[in-house]
Design an enzyme around this catalytic site. Structure first.
Site, mmCIF file in Angstrom:
data_model
loop_
_atom_site.group_PDB
_atom_site.id
_atom_site.type_symbol
_atom_site.label_atom_id
_atom_site.label_comp_id
_atom_site.label_asym_id
_atom_site.label_seq_id
_atom_site.Cartn_x
_atom_site.Cartn_y
_atom_site.Cartn_z
ATOM 1 N N ASP A 52 -8.337 -4.866 9.410
ATOM 2 C CA ASP A 52 -7.590 -3.890 9.065
ATOM 3 C C ASP A 52 -7.650 -3.794 6.669
ATOM 4 O OD1 ASP A 52 -5.897 -5.633 8.918
ATOM 5 O OD2 ASP A 52 -4.479 -4.272 9.342
ATOM 6 N N GLU A 102 0.541 -1.377 0.584
ATOM 7 C CA GLU A 102 0.226 -0.180 0.133
ATOM 8 C C GLU A 102 0.557 1.372 -0.334
ATOM 9 O OE1 GLU A 102 -3.553 -1.856 2.665
ATOM 10 O OE2 GLU A 102 -2.150 -0.955 3.303
#
Lengths: 354, 354
Positions: free
Chosen positions: A241, A70
């Site tokens: 998450d 990410e």
């Protein structure tokens, strides 16, 4: 320096201050872990309080075989920051970290990076500082006991932050893997915590005012079932998450008041991916600004559905930059080409041959 | 190394090979600039030919006061790469580069970075290599003269690539700023080019088979008007590369066959932002695979609407990694925390205090 050397030596603009893992650890010890967590939490709170000033977008996630990589950018009017972070649950099998990270802070005015830093250690610290900061607004008054389900890499950082910011010193630890409990128990006892090792999640939550869930398996897991959660508890849910990864039974979500960092991201990645897209949630920046109440009464169940947002990394980058400027904790890295005449990049290249 | 030192010294996994600006320049000279451009173009072509294998998305652009900061990620099944790059047209006024960049290549399987490198010099090289590679498919046969309008930092790199890949050795230079023409002329004459300095864009394009436009002002500019472009010419349009920044008159676009890297990005950022969103364009990866023709006849006007795509950076990162592995062009950077027990990050931190 000779005139010729001056022509080819990089200028000051070429260098980016770099904080290595070793220097980050030196810095943490120099400041003191708990003081570091407190100061970091102050920076995070300050940035939450000016939330509307930030350029915000959900992180850019590349879902690759085995995990996710990410990029998490954000910016205010003066600084731009981003973090690179991976999440590979099976990495520990080959001796790798599940999560590694580094980050960059840049000047908006020029686009030039002004800090490159390791963020594996720093992310562990900022995640813990954020959890404890949020708990200061949501946990029941005089909370003294925390259950911790999941004793991986994040566990001890959470404990340290909850002691530094909330005064919690009694821990009840549980993990599917007894070795993880042993590791956390050893580390935390050495830090002066009163630690109880528990044989189940059910046992861990007994008598706890705060429940921290922090497990790593990427799946729809049920670390907490509805019967385990009682009136007045605060749940600090760290591990759910990313899409397809949750920890709490849906019924808990329906009974709790849910607090989130950035709904656009949390609805994709957090526990609330299990709920309708319009299920009401409260944004934490509004709580910190005093515009919305946090915990309203002693019986309420509060839930921080933590996923980690770019602004927390921005705060951490900003804090580290403030701390290392002009110190030996940062070393100059020759990362930016900076010719005397900005339009003469080619001339810089050809002159460097001589 | 003592047992204690072994406990706190970073493991091999902690180190990321780093290529500084100085080492990038050493590497370029070691390989030879034109050979470097040829080999880089081969890597780019190989990746264009396997285009469908890549995870593609338009870059993530943060438009900040004074410019833009972008993150450009892409991945195949084995590697993930991204570039950080800024574009600040007014930077030269304060002695800064308009564009600076760095990049990272990671292993998909673990998410661990395996290369951190400067990319300001490397981006100049990959942009030029891409242009010349595309021209090999689109420029008229036996092209020998190139007009270059805009003599900034990218100019000489373009010229070197067009000589290395297309055999073009005669250049006609023009820039609004006579100092820029002088700089480029000096650099390129020294490289053995036959250089003509021109007093206008109109003069520059006379007798040229290829026209390269590469100016930096962020505005809707008209560097080329319709009357300046004749049958059979190939236009290599570099400078129109973000929203609100174009170089060509719309009428040229309507007469030309337009070739692009990635339509989803080019329609936002390229010259074709001036056209209808469904205006036909040809994707270059299909030309390189031989699925679609490039130039079809001697009279056609061809246009490469270059904006720069993440896969080109990926190719450049891959090329640099291949070149520097096991050499002194890369230095190890202590960027990743890597505890002996992956779950014992906190233990690594506390042990480092001793």
């Amino acid at each position: 320096m000779t005139a010729d050397a001056a022509k080819t030596a990089p200028s000051d603009l070429a260098y980016v201050p770099f904080v290595s893992v070793e220097n980050m650890m030196r810095l943490v010890h120099h400041v003191g872990i708990e003081t570091f967590l407190e100061e970091l939490a102050s920076h995070i709170e300050a940035d939450f309080k000016r939330w509307p000033e930030f350029d915000k977008s959900p992180r850019v996630a590349s879902h690759v075989p085995g995990g996710v990589i990410e990029l998490m950018p954000t910016a205010d009017n003066a600084l731009y920051g981003f973090k690179y972070v991976n999440g590979h649950p099976k990495n520990t099998r080959t001796g790798h970290q599940t999560v590694t990270a580094f980050g960059v802070l840049s000047e908006v005015a020029t686009g030039y990076p002004v800090l490159l830093t390791e963020m594996t250690v720093l992310t562990a610290l900022r995640t813990a500082a954020t959890s404890a900061l949020v708990a200061r607004h949501l946990a029941p008054k005089d909370a003294s006991v925390m259950a911790m389900i999941g004793c991986g890499a994040q566990c001890e950082f959470q404990a340290m932050a909850f002691r530094a910011l909330c005064g919690i010193n009694r821990l009840r630890l549980y993990d599917l893997d007894p070795k993880a409990v042993e590791k956390a128990s050893r580390n935390l006892t050495a830090q002066g915590f009163e630690v109880t090792r528990c044989g189940s999640g059910q046992e861990a939550v007994e008598g706890a005012q705060v429940i921290t869930t922090c497990t790593a398996d990427k799946q729809y897991a049920t670390i907490l079932t509805d019967n385990m959660v009682g009136a007045g508890q605060h749940i600090n849910a760290i591990g759910g998450d990313c899409p397809g990864k949750t920890e709490l039974h849906r019924d808990i979500l329906l009974r709790a008041e849910i607090f989130v960092e950035y709904p656009e991201q949390t609805r994709i990645e957090g526990e609330i991916q299990a709920l309708d897209p319009d299920h009401p949630v409260t944004e934490l920046w509004q709580v910190m600004r005093g515009e919305t109440p946090g915990r309203r009464d002693a019986k309420q169940i509060t839930l921080f559905d933590s996923v980690g947002f770019a602004i927390e990394d921005f705060s951490a980058l900003r804090y580290v930059r403030d701390k290392v400027q002009g110190t030996s904790f940062a070393e100059p890295l020759d990362m930016l080409a900076d010719p005397d005449d900005p339009r003469d990049l080619f001339g810089m290249l050809t002159r460097s041959a001589g």
